[in-house]
Design a protein around this motif. Sequence first.
Motif, PDB file in Angstrom:
ATOM      1  N   GLY A   1       3.202 -15.725 -33.405  1.00  0.00           N
ATOM      2  CA  GLY A   1       2.536 -14.506 -33.821  1.00  0.00           C
ATOM      3  C   GLY A   1       1.625 -14.736 -35.006  1.00  0.00           C
ATOM      4  N   LEU A   2       2.065 -15.558 -35.954  1.00  0.00           N
ATOM      5  CA  LEU A   2       1.255 -15.805 -37.151  1.00  0.00           C
ATOM      6  C   LEU A   2      -0.048 -16.519 -36.815  1.00  0.00           C
ATOM      7  N   VAL A   3       0.018 -17.565 -35.989  1.00  0.00           N
ATOM      8  CA  VAL A   3      -1.207 -18.318 -35.702  1.00  0.00           C
ATOM      9  C   VAL A   3      -2.134 -17.560 -34.751  1.00  0.00           C
ATOM     10  N   ARG A   4      -1.630 -16.459 -34.140  1.00  0.00           N
ATOM     11  CA  ARG A   4      -2.473 -15.639 -33.279  1.00  0.00           C
ATOM     12  C   ARG A   4      -2.980 -14.379 -33.982  1.00  0.00           C
ATOM     13  N   THR A   5      -2.430 -14.091 -35.160  1.00  0.00           N
ATOM     14  CA  THR A   5      -2.746 -12.833 -35.843  1.00  0.00           C
ATOM     15  C   THR A   5      -4.196 -12.784 -36.309  1.00  0.00           C
ATOM     16  N   ARG A   6      -4.828 -11.640 -36.027  1.00  0.00           N
ATOM     17  CA  ARG A   6      -6.163 -11.364 -36.540  1.00  0.00           C
ATOM     18  C   ARG A   6      -6.209 -10.023 -37.240  1.00  0.00           C
ATOM     19  N   HIS A   7      -5.659  -9.014 -36.607  1.00  0.00           N
ATOM     20  CA  HIS A   7      -5.844  -7.642 -37.081  1.00  0.00           C
ATOM     21  C   HIS A   7      -4.930  -7.275 -38.238  1.00  0.00           C
ATOM     22  N   GLY A   8      -3.924  -8.100 -38.515  1.00  0.00           N
ATOM     23  CA  GLY A   8      -2.976  -7.751 -39.552  1.00  0.00           C
ATOM     24  C   GLY A   8      -3.334  -8.239 -40.939  1.00  0.00           C
ATOM     25  N   VAL A   9      -4.417  -9.021 -41.061  1.00  0.00           N
ATOM     26  CA  VAL A   9      -4.784  -9.587 -42.359  1.00  0.00           C
ATOM     27  C   VAL A   9      -6.298  -9.589 -42.535  1.00  0.00           C
ATOM     28  N   GLY A  10      -6.713  -9.680 -43.791  1.00  0.00           N
ATOM     29  CA  GLY A  10      -8.122  -9.868 -44.098  1.00  0.00           C
ATOM     30  C   GLY A  10      -9.023  -8.859 -43.433  1.00  0.00           C
ATOM     31  N   ASP A  11     -10.150  -9.362 -42.921  1.00  0.00           N
ATOM     32  CA  ASP A  11     -11.134  -8.467 -42.309  1.00  0.00           C
ATOM     33  C   ASP A  11     -10.895  -8.263 -40.820  1.00  0.00           C
ATOM     34  N   GLY A  12      -9.774  -8.770 -40.296  1.00  0.00           N
ATOM     35  CA  GLY A  12      -9.445  -8.578 -38.883  1.00  0.00           C
ATOM     36  C   GLY A  12     -10.242  -9.451 -37.935  1.00  0.00           C
TER      37      GLY A  12
ATOM     38  N   HIS B   1       1.329  -6.925 -40.355  1.00  0.00           N
ATOM     39  CA  HIS B   1       1.777  -6.144 -39.204  1.00  0.00           C
ATOM     40  C   HIS B   1       0.653  -6.138 -38.172  1.00  0.00           C
ATOM     41  N   ASP B   2       0.895  -6.778 -37.034  1.00  0.00           N
ATOM     42  CA  ASP B   2      -0.125  -6.886 -35.997  1.00  0.00           C
ATOM     43  C   ASP B   2       0.539  -6.655 -34.642  1.00  0.00           C
ATOM     44  N   LYS B   3       0.281  -5.497 -34.028  1.00  0.00           N
ATOM     45  CA  LYS B   3       0.925  -5.174 -32.758  1.00  0.00           C
ATOM     46  C   LYS B   3       0.447  -6.077 -31.629  1.00  0.00           C
ATOM     47  N   ASP B   4      -0.779  -6.605 -31.743  1.00  0.00           N
ATOM     48  CA  ASP B   4      -1.305  -7.453 -30.673  1.00  0.00           C
ATOM     49  C   ASP B   4      -0.625  -8.818 -30.645  1.00  0.00           C
ATOM     50  N   SER B   5      -0.293  -9.364 -31.814  1.00  0.00           N
ATOM     51  CA  SER B   5       0.394 -10.659 -31.845  1.00  0.00           C
ATOM     52  C   SER B   5       1.902 -10.510 -31.993  1.00  0.00           C
ATOM     53  N   HIS B   6       2.381  -9.251 -32.011  1.00  0.00           N
ATOM     54  CA  HIS B   6       3.820  -8.956 -32.088  1.00  0.00           C
ATOM     55  C   HIS B   6       4.440  -9.501 -33.374  1.00  0.00           C
ATOM     56  N   LEU B   7       3.708  -9.411 -34.479  1.00  0.00           N
ATOM     57  CA  LEU B   7       4.211  -9.946 -35.744  1.00  0.00           C
ATOM     58  C   LEU B   7       4.404  -8.832 -36.768  1.00  0.00           C
ATOM     59  N   ASP B   8       5.587  -8.809 -37.378  1.00  0.00           N
ATOM     60  CA  ASP B   8       5.892  -7.865 -38.452  1.00  0.00           C
ATOM     61  C   ASP B   8       6.600  -8.631 -39.564  1.00  0.00           C
ATOM     62  N   LEU B   9       5.894  -8.866 -40.649  1.00  0.00           N
ATOM     63  CA  LEU B   9       6.459  -9.567 -41.793  1.00  0.00           C
ATOM     64  C   LEU B   9       6.167  -8.776 -43.064  1.00  0.00           C
ATOM     65  N   GLU B  10       7.172  -8.618 -43.894  1.00  0.00           N
ATOM     66  CA  GLU B  10       6.945  -8.038 -45.203  1.00  0.00           C
ATOM     67  C   GLU B  10       6.511  -9.148 -46.153  1.00  0.00           C
ATOM     68  N   ALA B  11       5.989  -8.771 -47.305  1.00  0.00           N
ATOM     69  CA  ALA B  11       5.624  -9.771 -48.304  1.00  0.00           C
ATOM     70  C   ALA B  11       6.886 -10.478 -48.787  1.00  0.00           C
TER      71      ALA B  11
END
Length: 373
Positions: A233-244, A211-221
């Motif tokens: 959204g996935l290739v831009r995501t930073r804050h929704g996974v790992g250490d951000g 879930h990353d509001k900056d990349s507009h991505l919301d995916l459940e497992a």
Amino acid sequence: MTDESAPEDPKPKRPRGGGGRRRKPTTKRHKALVITAWTAASVIVLGGAGLGFVYFKLNGNIKGVDINAALGTDRPANVDNGSQDILVLGSDSRSGDNAKYGKDEGAARSDTAMVVHVNKGHKTASVVSIPRDTLITRPECKTDDGQTDPGGRRQMFNTAYEVGGPACAVKTVEKMSGIRMDHYLEVDFSGFKKLIDTLGGVEITTKEAIHDKDSHLDLEAGKHQLTGEQSLGLVRTRHGVGDGSDLGRIQLQQAFIKALINQVNDVGVFSNPKKLYDLADDATSAITTDSELNDVKSLAGFAGGLKGIGAGDMHMVTLPIQYDPADPNRVLPLEKADRQVWAALRADKAIPKSATEQSAGDKGGADDVVSSN
């Protein structure tokens, strides 16, 4: 790392300075279009052409930049051994159709950067991701308005594109690596999204929710068929996974690229002429290339030499780096390890495992979050 939401007709070819070319001769027969997007982060590969108006329509889509003319002879030697080195950039311009992804502040930066080395037999490839926040010594570059930017020490890598466009990005990578880039490929946000939608989406499995509001991505497992918007959204995501950090985002990009390559051959484009044309139209509209690839015939020949490389034939690493003690939002090259990486590519050899053992590049915490279905 910096916030990801913040801004960051065929043409005559000029002779390449500094020696022969690495590219294998283009075959004379027309090839079916083979499309692989190694995005934004990765490479978009195209093969094939149509006839008549289709040929000229696709030619007219392609935007080219004459890197050779811009950089002249102040470049590494061109090694004519059949291998290829390609700089692939994803631009984070917020102008035009990309405006929804952030404020347009008048300049674009290289949101994603990868050096793709194709071995001389065109059977395997090594891909080196360069974190956008890496502090480097950036060379002097010409700016778009004809002035000269002096460059300097402790400059973020992605500012090379910002101040001097593709030519400055290529010059910067060549100074860092000592390797001459044979080709340049760039893809933008909106073009990438449209291409994925035309392809029919990309199947992935996520180990955890993202879930990353900056990349507009919301995916459940679980399993997902990503749309173009979700893929972007996935290739831009930073804050929704790992250490951000940017390092986690790079790990997501590398996983996505492999998932995409794994399924490109299963989408039925060869038996569907309309889909074949639509994909070719989208892909040629989405990219900017060096002037040696900005016509369909040359692009087709280039792609024909890469189509045998699958996801399992690619070794993907992040350029060895460490966190900057003076600024935790920046990273510094591990110079000795980096030299090992670039030396391996120059010698057309596999990147040794020892080169990345001490790097923070695999510490983004997102290395196993995404996999192919």
